[in-house]
Scaffold this motif. Structure first.
Motif, PDB file in Angstrom:
ATOM      1  N   ARG A 237      -0.057  11.947 -10.075  1.00 48.53           N
ATOM      2  CA  ARG A 237      -0.600  13.306  -9.963  1.00 48.53           C
ATOM      3  C   ARG A 237       0.441  14.350 -10.357  1.00 48.53           C
ATOM      4  N   ARG A 238       1.695  14.079  -9.977  1.00 52.07           N
ATOM      5  CA  ARG A 238       2.753  15.041 -10.313  1.00 52.07           C
ATOM      6  C   ARG A 238       2.932  15.187 -11.821  1.00 52.07           C
ATOM      7  N   THR A 239       2.552  14.127 -12.578  1.00 51.42           N
ATOM      8  CA  THR A 239       2.720  14.202 -14.036  1.00 51.42           C
ATOM      9  C   THR A 239       1.385  14.447 -14.740  1.00 51.42           C
ATOM     10  N   GLY A 240       0.410  14.992 -14.019  1.00 49.69           N
ATOM     11  CA  GLY A 240      -0.867  15.342 -14.653  1.00 49.69           C
ATOM     12  C   GLY A 240      -1.761  14.154 -14.939  1.00 49.69           C
ATOM     13  N   ARG A 241      -1.440  13.034 -14.336  1.00 54.00           N
ATOM     14  CA  ARG A 241      -2.296  11.861 -14.522  1.00 54.00           C
ATOM     15  C   ARG A 241      -2.951  11.520 -13.190  1.00 54.00           C
ATOM     16  N   ARG A 242      -3.707  10.444 -13.162  1.00 54.42           N
ATOM     17  CA  ARG A 242      -4.283  10.023 -11.897  1.00 54.42           C
ATOM     18  C   ARG A 242      -4.470   8.513 -11.933  1.00 54.42           C
ATOM     19  N   VAL A 243      -4.295   7.879 -10.790  1.00 55.03           N
ATOM     20  CA  VAL A 243      -4.648   6.469 -10.677  1.00 55.03           C
ATOM     21  C   VAL A 243      -6.170   6.416 -10.630  1.00 55.03           C
ATOM     22  N   ARG A 244      -6.743   5.880 -11.682  1.00 48.31           N
ATOM     23  CA  ARG A 244      -8.202   5.839 -11.802  1.00 48.31           C
ATOM     24  C   ARG A 244      -8.761   4.636 -11.045  1.00 48.31           C
ATOM     25  N   ALA A 245      -8.041   3.513 -11.111  1.00 49.10           N
ATOM     26  CA  ALA A 245      -8.507   2.286 -10.461  1.00 49.10           C
ATOM     27  C   ALA A 245      -7.313   1.408 -10.174  1.00 49.10           C
TER      28      ALA A 245
ATOM     29  N   LEU B  44      -6.568   0.091   2.517  1.00 47.09           N
ATOM     30  CA  LEU B  44      -6.749   0.253   1.063  1.00 47.09           C
ATOM     31  C   LEU B  44      -8.013   1.078   0.769  1.00 47.09           C
ATOM     32  N   LEU B  45      -9.064   0.825   1.531  1.00 50.66           N
ATOM     33  CA  LEU B  45     -10.305   1.581   1.307  1.00 50.66           C
ATOM     34  C   LEU B  45     -10.126   3.053   1.665  1.00 50.66           C
ATOM     35  N   ARG B  46      -9.400   3.317   2.749  1.00 52.32           N
ATOM     36  CA  ARG B  46      -9.141   4.721   3.104  1.00 52.32           C
ATOM     37  C   ARG B  46      -8.331   5.415   2.019  1.00 52.32           C
ATOM     38  N   LEU B  47      -7.342   4.676   1.522  1.00 54.14           N
ATOM     39  CA  LEU B  47      -6.487   5.209   0.462  1.00 54.14           C
ATOM     40  C   LEU B  47      -7.312   5.522  -0.792  1.00 54.14           C
ATOM     41  N   ALA B  48      -8.230   4.621  -1.117  1.00 52.31           N
ATOM     42  CA  ALA B  48      -9.073   4.832  -2.304  1.00 52.31           C
ATOM     43  C   ALA B  48      -9.895   6.105  -2.149  1.00 52.31           C
ATOM     44  N   ALA B  49     -10.405   6.330  -0.928  1.00 54.54           N
ATOM     45  CA  ALA B  49     -11.209   7.534  -0.694  1.00 54.54           C
ATOM     46  C   ALA B  49     -10.330   8.780  -0.761  1.00 54.54           C
ATOM     47  N   GLU B  50      -9.164   8.707  -0.124  1.00 57.88           N
ATOM     48  CA  GLU B  50      -8.297   9.888  -0.078  1.00 57.88           C
ATOM     49  C   GLU B  50      -7.726  10.232  -1.451  1.00 57.88           C
TER      50      GLU B  50
ATOM     51  N   LEU C  12       0.816  -1.217   0.000  1.00 60.59           N
ATOM     52  CA  LEU C  12       0.000   0.000   0.000  1.00 60.59           C
ATOM     53  C   LEU C  12       0.849   1.267   0.000  1.00 60.59           C
ATOM     54  N   ASP C  13       2.038   1.174   0.543  1.00 59.08           N
ATOM     55  CA  ASP C  13       2.927   2.347   0.457  1.00 59.08           C
ATOM     56  C   ASP C  13       3.307   2.607  -0.997  1.00 59.08           C
ATOM     57  N   ALA C  14       3.586   1.537  -1.716  1.00 60.08           N
ATOM     58  CA  ALA C  14       3.929   1.685  -3.134  1.00 60.08           C
ATOM     59  C   ALA C  14       2.735   2.216  -3.922  1.00 60.08           C
ATOM     60  N   LEU C  15       1.537   1.778  -3.541  1.00 59.98           N
ATOM     61  CA  LEU C  15       0.341   2.268  -4.227  1.00 59.98           C
ATOM     62  C   LEU C  15       0.167   3.769  -4.003  1.00 59.98           C
ATOM     63  N   LEU C  16       0.352   4.183  -2.744  1.00 58.33           N
ATOM     64  CA  LEU C  16       0.247   5.617  -2.449  1.00 58.33           C
ATOM     65  C   LEU C  16       1.286   6.411  -3.237  1.00 58.33           C
ATOM     66  N   ALA C  17       2.488   5.880  -3.297  1.00 58.95           N
ATOM     67  CA  ALA C  17       3.537   6.568  -4.064  1.00 58.95           C
ATOM     68  C   ALA C  17       3.162   6.651  -5.543  1.00 58.95           C
ATOM     69  N   ALA C  18       2.543   5.591  -6.044  1.00 61.17           N
ATOM     70  CA  ALA C  18       2.136   5.601  -7.464  1.00 61.17           C
ATOM     71  C   ALA C  18       1.066   6.665  -7.702  1.00 61.17           C
TER      72      ALA C  18
END
Lengths: 436, 436
Positions: free
Chosen positions: B183-191, B214-220, B172-178
């Protein structure tokens, strides 16, 4: 994200194919049919309920299992497990379908060149995905066009280009012009979708000369023909024409068919003949069908072997040909079409506003009616609520803004007395609401 | 087109997803299994044949038809026609599946928020298509990743991004970093795709804390979680964990499941729970499932009602829950897994080269083995031809060049004695061929 709760999705954030004309039109029709259950509906191109009279799922399954044991040499328990387990993505009944295509349509296809699909729709999706690699590849479609084609193209990000269909079928001069225009702009017509027999929704048919010219054009202009054979079976005895694939000597035609109309839709079994050769790295070649089967692992993995076995059992029961049962069904559809055209003629004799006319297809499920007014969803609501008769607007079958003054009538699943009542209601509706 | 005959297709002209790692790996495994029919195969994640013992298609169909008449109020002939005709794209057994999800998994889903699909694979394809609109949308996947996900993404032109899976599940740390990097490159993790229970091929499981985080991360971070629940049912009694969807209070989770393992693969019936709300032009909202059903009209039109009825009949036969039969199947799979781990331990006791290790999942179908050498197709050919044992290379489950020194063992469909023989052959193979 103004005003949205955390778990709302913004529709502008979803893929545009969700709200393309095809799915939206289907959704609207379903909604209006549900709201007007007592209306006579000329909308769905569904098979006639009488075609289900001789269906016996258990008997068909058993017939296939007997074949698997006696002809294919499976032990009985292994034959039974064929139905329960995953199976090859290319299919389980390819040999039976290849035989039937030869007997019934004069198409010679190696079983290896077939993929058994979840209806013709999945076959369309797979073929479009395989053939379209870049934005310079153009998909030409006969217009008006079956929405399953334009919808699948939209889902894959392929923008189709319309080629008009005339009463004699696809306009081949326009197709040639499209090929040349594409080439001038650094693109190419990669494939052309056409239903040469009683197309949905146009109801048109290509004669033999036109078929042969289309094949020559495909060879000269180096495109593939995607042939949809859904309605060819409805031709009258002695009036059948060979499918493009039966005339195809250069493997220019990818042939797509379905058992939905000739057996039953609930089977969700279709097929694609794709015998085009694709080179492999070791210098040999495999049929395009092998690539389509690989793609299929990413869409549906494989077509349900239960459903394939039911269709296989039906084929076996009729000696590997569906000519007999299909002929009886075709006669029923021609009877319905004749009833509809007669009933429309009687309405015309009683007087209709100027500018209303219809085509007179020899066979198929559909009749096209031209109106002097817009045949849009609003008019359909009026037709449903005040006159109790439903039809399909033609506009969603057009890529541009064509077809807005036309509607499609389907008569496939109705009884003659309902066709009669529906035509009378349609006449009343047209007399009151379709004045120029 | 040099050297090509007119009807040959240049593979470089076809869509690259035809020859992506996923379909090519599947094709290679099928080929090598066909070539070595007497090898012990730890390759396919297929259900155990014993799970078909109580299957009776006719009985299950009849049970559903009785339900359609007695509980849903259809006249008998109309109930029978439900199986034969086209049906709603959203499905026919949504109410039964919604009930079972509640009873068996604690997931509360409105039947309107479900779509019944052609296996979980079609559900994955539909969800990816719906959610991914532009190249700035990023699909994060747990790596190693089920090839059906990366394959479907490839078909749709979506480029996934790997997030490592550890022995405790998704990092989950790697997911947050991703998320932040995107976001820094103008994109977003959609799913983010994840199988929280005994993932294929990693065999890992997320504990309850990790699920909640993971659910908190998805919301944030405002992404959706695509939860694949294929193997959760194999957990031991008392060791079950709630699926992410059962913990989801903000409709952040799209839940995908299949009846392939808990009923039978040949049904080709899966489902997706998509209760995310999408606004309509009139200001109301419909569940995302309604959009997925529209998309489905362009892929397979609808899931075979025959297949749906078989699954519906099985659910009804067990009082709307599959807990009983599923529990017996799960016990069988845990027995097989224990056999495999014991047999591997005995091989280790007899000595294995250094650098060979494996994980010890509590349940599921899969064990991962790390090797000190490349576990590639060439090594698999050696294993098959000289030692009579097959396994799955892990590399195709990685997006980059990971996994090249690992293999996957599946023990789901084998009998204990075959597992024993296979482990002995594997031991001989490893001792001779897997020396660093």
């Amino acid at each position: 994200m103004s005003g949205l709760r955390a778990f709302d999705l913004d529709p502008a954030d979803l893929h545009p194919s969700l709200d393309g004309p095809a799915p939206v039109a289907v959704g609207f029709l379903n909604e209006i049919m549900a709201r007007h259950p007592r209306a006579v509906s000329f909308a769905p191109g569904a098979p006639h309920p009488r075609s289900y009279a001789d269906l016996d799922l258990g008997r068909h399954l058993q017939r296939f299992l007997t074949h698997a044991v006696q002809d294919l040499g499976h032990p009985p328990d292994a034959a039974r497990r064929l139905l329960y387990e995953y199976g090859p993505s290319r299919g389980l009944i390819n040999h039976l379908v290849a035989d039937a295509l030869h007997r019934d349509h004069g198409i010679r296809a190696d079983p290896e060149a077939l993929v058994i699909t979840v209806g013709a729709q999945e076959a369309l999706l797979l073929v479009l995905r395989a053939l379209f690699r870049s934005a310079t590849d153009v998909l030409a479609v006969a217009e008006p066009c079956f929405v399953g084609v334009t919808g699948a193209a939209h889902l894959l990000g392929i923008g189709p280009q319309a080629v008009p269909e005339t009463d004699r079928g696809l306009d081949l001069d326009a197709l040639l012009a499209a090929c040349r225009a594409a080439r001038r702009t650094g693109r190419r017509v990669r494939a052309c979708y056409v239903a040469p027999d009683f197309s949905n929704p146009g109801g048109n048919r290509m004669d033999l000369d036109a078929r042969l010219r289309l094949l020559r054009l495909a060879a000269e202009e180096e495109f593939l023909v995607l042939e949809d054979n859904a309605y060819g079976f409805t031709a009258a005895p002695g009036r059948e024409l060979p499918p493009l694939k039966a005339l195809d000597t250069e493997a220019r035609v990818v042939h797509i068919g379905t058992f939905a109309k000739v057996c039953f839709p609930g089977a969700r079994v279709g097929y694609v003949v794709a015998d085009q050769r694709v080179r492999t790295p070791d210098g040999s070649a495999t049929p395009l069908a092998a690539g389509l089967a690989r793609l299929k692992t990413m869409v549906s993995v494989n077509t349900s072997p239960v459903c394939q076995a039911v269709i296989g059992g039906m084929l076996l029961e009729h000696g590997g040909s569906l000519a007999g049962p299909v002929g009886r069904r075709a006669a029923l559809y021609r009877r319905n079409l004749a009833h509809l055209l007669d009933a429309l003629d009687r309405q015309a004799a009683e007087g209709l506003p100027p500018g209303i006319s219809w085509n007179r297809p020899e066979a198929g499920f559909f009749v096209r009616v031209a109106l002097p007014v817009r045949a849009d969803e609003a008019l359909l609501r009026v037709s449903a609520s005040r006159y109790g008769v439903l039809w399909t607007p033609m506009a969603p079958f057009y890529l541009g803004d064509g077809g807005d003054r036309a509607l499609r009538l389907s008569c496939s699943y109705l009884e003659p007395e309902r066709i009669e009542i529906g035509a009378a209601r349609l006449g009343a509706f047209l007399r009151a609401e379709a004045r120029p």
